[in-house]
Motif scaffolding. Structure first.
Motif, PDB file in Angstrom:
ATOM      1  N   GLY A 188       0.814  -1.202   0.000  1.00 35.34           N
ATOM      2  CA  GLY A 188       0.000   0.000   0.000  1.00 35.34           C
ATOM      3  C   GLY A 188       0.852   1.258   0.000  1.00 35.34           C
ATOM      4  O   GLY A 188       2.073   1.180  -0.145  1.00 35.34           O
ATOM      5  N   PRO A 189       0.221   2.420   0.141  1.00 35.80           N
ATOM      6  CA  PRO A 189      -1.232   2.623   0.214  1.00 35.80           C
ATOM      7  C   PRO A 189      -1.875   2.551  -1.178  1.00 35.80           C
ATOM      8  O   PRO A 189      -1.241   2.892  -2.166  1.00 35.80           O
ATOM      9  CB  PRO A 189      -1.342   4.034   0.801  1.00 35.80           C
ATOM     10  CG  PRO A 189      -0.095   4.728   0.330  1.00 35.80           C
ATOM     11  CD  PRO A 189       0.978   3.678   0.285  1.00 35.80           C
ATOM     12  N   VAL A 190      -3.101   2.098  -1.207  1.00 31.90           N
ATOM     13  CA  VAL A 190      -3.893   1.901  -2.425  1.00 31.90           C
ATOM     14  C   VAL A 190      -3.070   1.229  -3.524  1.00 31.90           C
ATOM     15  O   VAL A 190      -3.080   1.656  -4.689  1.00 31.90           O
ATOM     16  CB  VAL A 190      -4.514   3.234  -2.932  1.00 31.90           C
ATOM     17  CG1 VAL A 190      -5.556   3.736  -1.969  1.00 31.90           C
ATOM     18  CG2 VAL A 190      -3.453   4.291  -3.180  1.00 31.90           C
ATOM     19  N   ASN A 191      -2.324   0.190  -3.130  1.00 30.48           N
ATOM     20  CA  ASN A 191      -1.527  -0.629  -4.057  1.00 30.48           C
ATOM     21  C   ASN A 191      -0.436   0.156  -4.770  1.00 30.48           C
ATOM     22  O   ASN A 191       0.071  -0.284  -5.816  1.00 30.48           O
ATOM     23  CB  ASN A 191      -2.423  -1.294  -5.103  1.00 30.48           C
ATOM     24  CG  ASN A 191      -3.428  -2.241  -4.478  1.00 30.48           C
ATOM     25  OD1 ASN A 191      -3.126  -2.903  -3.481  1.00 30.48           O
ATOM     26  ND2 ASN A 191      -4.615  -2.308  -5.049  1.00 30.48           N
ATOM     27  N   ALA A 192      -0.032   1.296  -4.227  1.00 32.54           N
ATOM     28  CA  ALA A 192       0.986   2.120  -4.885  1.00 32.54           C
ATOM     29  C   ALA A 192       2.346   1.437  -4.899  1.00 32.54           C
ATOM     30  O   ALA A 192       3.147   1.651  -5.813  1.00 32.54           O
ATOM     31  CB  ALA A 192       1.091   3.478  -4.190  1.00 32.54           C
ATOM     32  N   THR A 193       2.631   0.619  -3.897  1.00 31.67           N
ATOM     33  CA  THR A 193       3.930  -0.063  -3.814  1.00 31.67           C
ATOM     34  C   THR A 193       3.779  -1.567  -4.026  1.00 31.67           C
ATOM     35  O   THR A 193       4.601  -2.351  -3.546  1.00 31.67           O
ATOM     36  CB  THR A 193       4.591   0.202  -2.454  1.00 31.67           C
ATOM     37  OG1 THR A 193       3.729  -0.272  -1.410  1.00 31.67           O
ATOM     38  CG2 THR A 193       4.858   1.676  -2.243  1.00 31.67           C
ATOM     39  N   SER A 194       2.746  -1.949  -4.738  1.00 30.63           N
ATOM     40  CA  SER A 194       2.527  -3.373  -5.019  1.00 30.63           C
ATOM     41  C   SER A 194       3.341  -3.773  -6.246  1.00 30.63           C
ATOM     42  O   SER A 194       3.013  -3.411  -7.371  1.00 30.63           O
ATOM     43  CB  SER A 194       1.040  -3.643  -5.257  1.00 30.63           C
ATOM     44  OG  SER A 194       0.822  -5.002  -5.582  1.00 30.63           O
ATOM     45  N   SER A 195       4.421  -4.511  -6.034  1.00 32.28           N
ATOM     46  CA  SER A 195       5.230  -5.006  -7.149  1.00 32.28           C
ATOM     47  C   SER A 195       4.593  -6.278  -7.699  1.00 32.28           C
ATOM     48  O   SER A 195       3.595  -6.780  -7.174  1.00 32.28           O
ATOM     49  CB  SER A 195       6.659  -5.281  -6.688  1.00 32.28           C
ATOM     50  OG  SER A 195       6.665  -6.315  -5.712  1.00 32.28           O
ATOM     51  N   LEU A 196       5.174  -6.821  -8.743  1.00 28.83           N
ATOM     52  CA  LEU A 196       4.617  -8.031  -9.351  1.00 28.83           C
ATOM     53  C   LEU A 196       4.649  -9.211  -8.397  1.00 28.83           C
ATOM     54  O   LEU A 196       3.713 -10.019  -8.362  1.00 28.83           O
ATOM     55  CB  LEU A 196       5.385  -8.365 -10.630  1.00 28.83           C
ATOM     56  CG  LEU A 196       5.122  -7.455 -11.832  1.00 28.83           C
ATOM     57  CD1 LEU A 196       6.025  -7.815 -12.991  1.00 28.83           C
ATOM     58  CD2 LEU A 196       3.655  -7.535 -12.257  1.00 28.83           C
TER      59      LEU A 196
END
Length: 322
Positions: free
Chosen positions: A269-277
């Motif tokens: 997060g936040p809001v998947n901003a740091t969601s890598s593959l």
């Protein structure tokens, strides 16, 4: 002596055969059809258990995951065969491309940021500095300390309004900046954290490469009137280019596959901003119980890593240092 006899002797001499007979260097006419010797069979028997163990521990999970990526199953059921539908859904998903963009930024910053810091410190350690041994040990701490401890420490530093860094930003008139609550600041924080825990590895790689460079090369460059900048760009960088490409390949693999650094610090997060593959793949499999799309993402990552590694390795092979 006839010409045919001379020619025959020359041919026999080229095969290591003495003129007077077969000799020790003679090669039997049937050497190409000889079967495996007892020693070769013994070696094969000794190697086979290790090969079978490697296949069971590595090849079987990969094949099973490949089959899962072609089904619509879950963690408890294999599901029906859907072919390439999971790959199609993944490649047309907005979440996938958002994660791809962050993974690209995270990898570029992690590779080149840690390389730049590591190279600078490796060059610094070549000079005489006070307490150099203690300084080297302290520089290795971010790499030696478990990532769980490091992530917990960084959370304490930046995560809450009562953390030290938000208090400092407020003291200098910027307000209490919540580094992990804002999407952009969270991405910056994660990238800086990756550089912080990775630069000791790069520093060790570059220090080893610099240690292999002969000091006479630098002395010759100084005698020719080269400046420090010219020595660095035209002497140092070319001479350590092989180690540099190797470190880039390794760090690229580390960054793309880095799950704990991101998950422990922000959870994606936040809001998947740091969601890598890799984080997205984890969520698909273990949070949404969609093993098909999750493993499909993992295979796309693997294919991309293979392509990037091959390109960097080809560049490595082109490096020619005389």
């Amino acid at each position: 002596m006839s010409s045919a006899t001379v020619t025959d002797k020359i041919r026999r001499a080229g095969r290591g055969v003495a003129p007077g007979g077969g000799g020790r260097g003679a090669v039997p006419a049937h050497h190409g059809r000889r079967g495996p010797t007892a020693g070769t069979l013994t070696l094969i028997l000794f190697v086979m258990p290790s090969v079978l163990l490697i296949l069971l521990l590595n090849l079987y999970p990969v094949l099973y995951a490949g089959m899962q990526s072609l089904r619509d199953g879950s963690l408890i059921a294999a599901g029906d065969f859907v072919g390439l539908e999971n790959y199609t859904d993944v490649l047309t998903s907005e979440a996938f491309w958002d994660s791809t963009g962050f993974t690209l930024v995270f990898t570029l910053v992690g590779v080149f940021g840690s390389w730049a810091v590591g190279l600078a410190l490796a060059l610094l350690l070549r000079t005489k500095i006070p307490a150099g041994g203690l300084f080297k040990v302290l520089l290795l701490l971010p790499w030696v300390v478990p990532v769980v401890v490091s992530a917990t420490s960084w959370n304490w530093l930046v995560a809450t309004p009562q953390s030290p860094f938000p208090i400092i930003t407020e003291a200098i008139g910027l307000g209490r900046v919540l580094f992990l609550a804002d999407p952009t600041l969270a991405q910056v924080t994660v990238c800086v954290f990756k550089v912080w825990i990775s630069f000791p590895f790069m520093m060790m790689m570059m220090a080893s490469a610099l240690a292999a460079v002969d000091d006479n090369v630098y002395e010759a460059a100084r005698v020719d009137g080269a400046s420090r900048g010219q020595i660095f760009t035209h002497v140092t960088l070319p001479l350590i280019s092989r180690s540099t490409y190797i470190s880039w390949i390794l760090m690229t693999i580390f960054c793309v596959n880095d799950f704990p650094t991101i998950f422990l610090l922000t959870g994606g997060g936040p809001v998947n901003a740091t969601s890598s593959l890799v984080v997205l793949s984890y969520r698909k499999v273990f949070a949404e119980f969609q093993t098909g799309p999750g493993t499909a993402i993992a295979f796309v990552m693997t294919l991309t890593l293979v392509v990037v590694s091959v390109l960097l390795y080809r560049q490595l092979k082109k490096v020619n240092i005389e």
